[in-house]
Design an enzyme around this catalytic site. Sequence first.
Site, PDB file in Angstrom:
ATOM      1  N   ASN A  48       5.888  -6.609   7.519  1.00 53.94           N
ATOM      2  CA  ASN A  48       6.188  -5.209   7.222  1.00 53.94           C
ATOM      3  C   ASN A  48       6.663  -4.450   8.459  1.00 53.94           C
ATOM      4  OD1 ASN A  48       5.305  -5.530   4.509  1.00 53.94           O
ATOM      5  ND2 ASN A  48       3.187  -5.410   5.242  1.00 53.94           N
ATOM      6  N   GLU A 178       2.649   6.387  -4.595  1.00 58.62           N
ATOM      7  CA  GLU A 178       3.268   5.880  -3.367  1.00 58.62           C
ATOM      8  C   GLU A 178       4.737   6.305  -3.313  1.00 58.62           C
ATOM      9  OE1 GLU A 178       2.530   1.644  -2.950  1.00 58.62           O
ATOM     10  OE2 GLU A 178       0.491   1.894  -3.680  1.00 58.62           O
TER      11      GLU A 178
HETATM   12  C1  LIG Z   1      -0.458  -1.844   3.811  1.00 53.79           C
HETATM   13  C2  LIG Z   1      -0.783  -0.706   2.908  1.00 53.79           C
HETATM   14  C3  LIG Z   1      -1.878   0.109   3.151  1.00 53.79           C
HETATM   15  C4  LIG Z   1      -2.894  -0.222   4.209  1.00 53.79           C
HETATM   16  O1  LIG Z   1      -2.439   0.051   5.470  1.00 53.79           O
HETATM   17  P1  LIG Z   1      -3.116  -0.731   6.707  1.00 53.79           P
HETATM   18  O2  LIG Z   1      -2.801   0.111   7.877  1.00 53.79           O
HETATM   19  O3  LIG Z   1      -2.507  -2.087   6.722  1.00 53.79           O
HETATM   20  O4  LIG Z   1      -4.592  -0.786   6.395  1.00 53.79           O
HETATM   21  C5  LIG Z   1      -2.064   1.219   2.362  1.00 53.79           C
HETATM   22  N1  LIG Z   1      -1.222   1.505   1.356  1.00 53.79           N
HETATM   23  C6  LIG Z   1      -0.168   0.734   1.080  1.00 53.79           C
HETATM   24  C7  LIG Z   1       0.729   1.111  -0.043  1.00 53.79           C
HETATM   25  C8  LIG Z   1       0.069  -0.411   1.826  1.00 53.79           C
HETATM   26  O5  LIG Z   1       1.084  -1.205   1.514  1.00 53.79           O
END
Ligand SMILES: *Cc1c(COP(=O)(O)O)cnc(C)c1O
Length: 373
Positions: A48, A178
């Site tokens: 990512n 999201e």
């Molecule tokens: C990866 C992710 C998270 C968590 O973030 P981290 O910093 O990796 O704990 C939260 N929400 C979404 C939509 C994600 O893809």
Amino acid sequence: MSSLESFARDKLSGLDAAALRRRLVPTTRAVDAMAERGARRLVSFSCNDYLGLSHDPRVVAAAQQAVAAYGAGAGGSRLVTGNHPLLIAIEARLAAHKGTEAALVFGSGYLANLGITPALVGAGDLILVDALAHACMWGGARISGATTLTFRHNDVADLGRLLAEHRARHRRAMILTERVFSMDGDRAPLGDILGVAEAHDAWTLVDDAHGLGVVEGGPKAPLEMGTLSKSLGSYGGYLCASQAVVDLLTSRARSFVYTTGLPPASAAAALEALAILEVEPERGAKPLALARRFTARLGLPEAESAVVPVMVGAAQDALALSAALEARGFLVVAIRPPTVPDGTARLRVAFSAAHDAAQVDALADAILALRPA
Ligand SMILES: *Cc1c(COP(=O)(O)O)cnc(C)c1O
């Protein structure tokens, strides 16, 4: 055998039988979106790190300088001794980037979502969650104790119907969604969601984990959370909101209060990455352009973000396709339930500014060869 041992072994054999067991594979990452597994070098489409900033020399140097100057760890909760000035600086920069009054950095995005929702709503309140929202949005909703209902993915009419039916019987209401969905790569209709939210006095929390730096612009929610761990190439989570909301969470978000502050190096790396992202916007356009090149070549719907699902269906078929791609030099991890709904196992292809067009074409051609349309 103890009951604990037999419980664990029974559960594992069930996961094995359904092709749902997950295994850790030692993997190191290198520059230019490369990953190394054992002696093999693979082009990774499973990170990512959308802007390729985790290995940018400026970001690495910022982290190294912070470790040398301030040590490896934060030493305590931010409310005790862990509130390093680098955290205050990254919060100011995040708030400026998002156009909010304030920001609050958490230990991770997961911890941010576990803390934000329960600090704002509880028993007697209502939460509406998009059906495809990330596990940590659900986790925060569950911890809060509020009545939690699911609306159909990106379906504003369904959301409005649920609010019309249930809102009046609850004190406060929150909507969780999201900006870019993590496993599908599509975007929420945020303008419409914010309109419905306002009509019903519901507070919208948008998870921007996959948008920051890649899919910018468009309407902003009153609660914008995200991560420092993806496009910023570091580690940590954040919320951007009003000063009052940030002040309340500073006192009441349990996943903020009762955990150690982010290490200074993580804050320094994220701060440098955010500065780079702002002065090199072309970096952010590249993953989306590569994703669109890929969807065009495969005849898929045009990519809306740096994330493209290649749907397979059965978990074992997704694992087999992933293994075949790995044999050809590509790291594309299979995503299986319960991360995604039953019967929708897939490859999740993530594009980065560190990829080039030839790598993207080679991956598309390998998928076409292995899985004729
Ligand atoms: C990866 C992710 C998270 C968590 O973030 P981290 O910093 O990796 O704990 C939260 N929400 C979404 C939509 C994600 O893809």
